[in-house]
Design a protein around this motif. Structure first.
Motif, PDB file in Angstrom:
ATOM      1  N   ASN A  19      23.160  10.262 -54.719  1.00  0.00           N
ATOM      2  CA  ASN A  19      23.855  10.687 -56.106  1.00  0.00           C
ATOM      3  C   ASN A  19      22.728  11.118 -56.942  1.00  0.00           C
ATOM      4  O   ASN A  19      22.070   9.864 -57.461  1.00  0.00           O
ATOM      5  CB  ASN A  19      24.691   9.618 -56.228  1.00  0.00           C
ATOM      6  CG  ASN A  19      25.434   9.662 -57.742  1.00  0.00           C
ATOM      7  OD1 ASN A  19      25.045  10.425 -58.492  1.00  0.00           O
ATOM      8  ND2 ASN A  19      26.860   9.690 -57.557  1.00  0.00           N
ATOM      9  N   LEU A  20      22.401  12.081 -57.493  1.00  0.00           N
ATOM     10  CA  LEU A  20      21.485  12.509 -58.097  1.00  0.00           C
ATOM     11  C   LEU A  20      21.685  11.831 -59.483  1.00  0.00           C
ATOM     12  O   LEU A  20      20.524  11.404 -59.981  1.00  0.00           O
ATOM     13  CB  LEU A  20      21.187  14.068 -58.285  1.00  0.00           C
ATOM     14  CG  LEU A  20      20.031  14.481 -59.086  1.00  0.00           C
ATOM     15  CD1 LEU A  20      18.747  13.814 -58.414  1.00  0.00           C
ATOM     16  CD2 LEU A  20      19.842  15.954 -59.063  1.00  0.00           C
ATOM     17  N   ASP A  21      22.863  12.023 -60.163  1.00  0.00           N
ATOM     18  CA  ASP A  21      22.869  11.605 -61.379  1.00  0.00           C
ATOM     19  C   ASP A  21      22.629   9.862 -61.659  1.00  0.00           C
ATOM     20  O   ASP A  21      22.026   9.394 -62.477  1.00  0.00           O
ATOM     21  CB  ASP A  21      24.547  11.712 -61.946  1.00  0.00           C
ATOM     22  CG  ASP A  21      24.561  13.514 -62.177  1.00  0.00           C
ATOM     23  OD1 ASP A  21      23.813  13.978 -62.396  1.00  0.00           O
ATOM     24  OD2 ASP A  21      25.843  13.700 -62.024  1.00  0.00           O
ATOM     25  N   LYS A  41      16.039  25.453 -55.860  1.00  0.00           N
ATOM     26  CA  LYS A  41      17.229  26.013 -56.072  1.00  0.00           C
ATOM     27  C   LYS A  41      18.101  24.820 -55.171  1.00  0.00           C
ATOM     28  O   LYS A  41      19.212  25.337 -54.813  1.00  0.00           O
ATOM     29  CB  LYS A  41      17.535  27.423 -55.436  1.00  0.00           C
ATOM     30  CG  LYS A  41      16.771  28.248 -56.124  1.00  0.00           C
ATOM     31  CD  LYS A  41      16.959  29.653 -55.742  1.00  0.00           C
ATOM     32  CE  LYS A  41      16.500  30.760 -56.304  1.00  0.00           C
ATOM     33  NZ  LYS A  41      16.425  32.152 -55.959  1.00  0.00           N
ATOM     34  N   TYR A  42      17.724  23.712 -55.238  1.00  0.00           N
ATOM     35  CA  TYR A  42      18.438  22.618 -54.579  1.00  0.00           C
ATOM     36  C   TYR A  42      18.443  21.360 -55.516  1.00  0.00           C
ATOM     37  O   TYR A  42      17.514  21.347 -56.205  1.00  0.00           O
ATOM     38  CB  TYR A  42      18.264  22.438 -53.353  1.00  0.00           C
ATOM     39  CG  TYR A  42      16.561  21.706 -53.041  1.00  0.00           C
ATOM     40  CD1 TYR A  42      16.282  20.618 -53.445  1.00  0.00           C
ATOM     41  CD2 TYR A  42      15.408  22.650 -52.906  1.00  0.00           C
ATOM     42  CE1 TYR A  42      15.086  20.331 -53.346  1.00  0.00           C
ATOM     43  CE2 TYR A  42      14.076  22.252 -52.713  1.00  0.00           C
ATOM     44  CZ  TYR A  42      13.833  21.270 -52.869  1.00  0.00           C
ATOM     45  OH  TYR A  42      12.754  20.867 -52.809  1.00  0.00           O
ATOM     46  N   PRO A  43      19.664  20.527 -55.517  1.00  0.00           N
ATOM     47  CA  PRO A  43      19.551  19.523 -56.409  1.00  0.00           C
ATOM     48  C   PRO A  43      18.549  18.335 -56.270  1.00  0.00           C
ATOM     49  O   PRO A  43      18.289  17.955 -55.042  1.00  0.00           O
ATOM     50  CB  PRO A  43      20.938  18.752 -55.798  1.00  0.00           C
ATOM     51  CG  PRO A  43      21.569  19.893 -55.132  1.00  0.00           C
ATOM     52  CD  PRO A  43      20.612  20.734 -54.645  1.00  0.00           C
ATOM     53  N   GLY A  44      17.881  18.234 -57.354  1.00  0.00           N
ATOM     54  CA  GLY A  44      16.705  17.379 -57.360  1.00  0.00           C
ATOM     55  C   GLY A  44      16.350  16.924 -58.868  1.00  0.00           C
ATOM     56  O   GLY A  44      16.647  17.680 -59.706  1.00  0.00           O
ATOM     57  N   ALA A  45      15.422  15.980 -58.824  1.00  0.00           N
ATOM     58  CA  ALA A  45      14.677  15.856 -60.346  1.00  0.00           C
ATOM     59  C   ALA A  45      13.220  15.261 -59.755  1.00  0.00           C
ATOM     60  O   ALA A  45      13.040  14.674 -59.040  1.00  0.00           O
ATOM     61  CB  ALA A  45      15.344  14.502 -60.952  1.00  0.00           C
ATOM     62  N   GLU A  58      18.617  15.492 -53.383  1.00  0.00           N
ATOM     63  CA  GLU A  58      19.776  14.954 -53.257  1.00  0.00           C
ATOM     64  C   GLU A  58      20.376  15.306 -52.118  1.00  0.00           C
ATOM     65  O   GLU A  58      20.002  16.563 -51.234  1.00  0.00           O
ATOM     66  CB  GLU A  58      20.825  15.390 -54.415  1.00  0.00           C
ATOM     67  CG  GLU A  58      22.095  14.791 -54.051  1.00  0.00           C
ATOM     68  CD  GLU A  58      23.181  15.269 -55.131  1.00  0.00           C
ATOM     69  OE1 GLU A  58      23.599  14.269 -55.822  1.00  0.00           O
ATOM     70  OE2 GLU A  58      23.372  16.493 -55.492  1.00  0.00           O
ATOM     71  N   ASN A  59      20.816  14.502 -51.297  1.00  0.00           N
ATOM     72  CA  ASN A  59      21.408  14.537 -49.906  1.00  0.00           C
ATOM     73  C   ASN A  59      22.859  13.867 -49.984  1.00  0.00           C
ATOM     74  O   ASN A  59      22.744  12.471 -49.597  1.00  0.00           O
ATOM     75  CB  ASN A  59      20.702  14.182 -48.772  1.00  0.00           C
ATOM     76  CG  ASN A  59      21.353  14.443 -47.163  1.00  0.00           C
ATOM     77  OD1 ASN A  59      22.542  14.623 -47.310  1.00  0.00           O
ATOM     78  ND2 ASN A  59      20.617  14.366 -46.287  1.00  0.00           N
TER      79      ASN A  59
END
Length: 131
Positions: A19-21, A41-45, A58-59
């Motif tokens: 859960n990235l948030d 272009k994929y969810p991450g920080a 994020e996965n």
């Protein structure tokens, strides 16, 4: 004899989160790390620490780690240096994070991010940074 690989620095570590948030709240809010822009272009920080980065990827299908810091601190982990270990400990406890002092007796503690990834915080004195 084959040539030796000459590694000259450590650039980053990639940590998978579910859960990235929630993870951003931990790494930015609780640990206070500085987030940096990223162009993937994929969810991450991404977080910058000196010349080193932590990449959160994020996965949503990730099964969280089941590391129990109370049993052993010999787990895969990210180690970070801090100037005030007691202040870090108090901040983690105030955020209801698990805190386990190092079994070795040195000035270090272990905690976990929301997905159970182990993080070591070690006291780094100003004098040792000058070496």
């Amino acid at each position: 004899m084959p040539p030796t690989i000459e590694i000259i620095s450590c650039l980053h570590t990639a940590t998978i989160v579910s859960n990235l948030d929630r993870s951003i709240e931990f790494y930015s809010g609780i640990l206070g790390l500085q987030r940096v822009d990223r162009a993937l272009k994929y969810p991450g920080a991404w977080y910058q620490i000196g010349e080193f980065q932590i990449h959160l990827i994020e996965n949503v299908d990730l099964v969280p780690n089941s590391i129990d810091l109370q049993v052993s601190t010999r787990n895969p982990h990210i180690a970070l240096g801090v100037r005030d270990l007691e202040a870090a400990k108090q901040q983690l406890l105030a955020a209801n994070c698990v805190v386990k002092m190092s079994n070795s007796g040195r000035a270090a503690l272990f905690t976990q991010d929301p997905d159970g990834n182990a993080i070591e915080l070690t006291l780094i004195s100003w004098q040792s940074e000058q070496l």
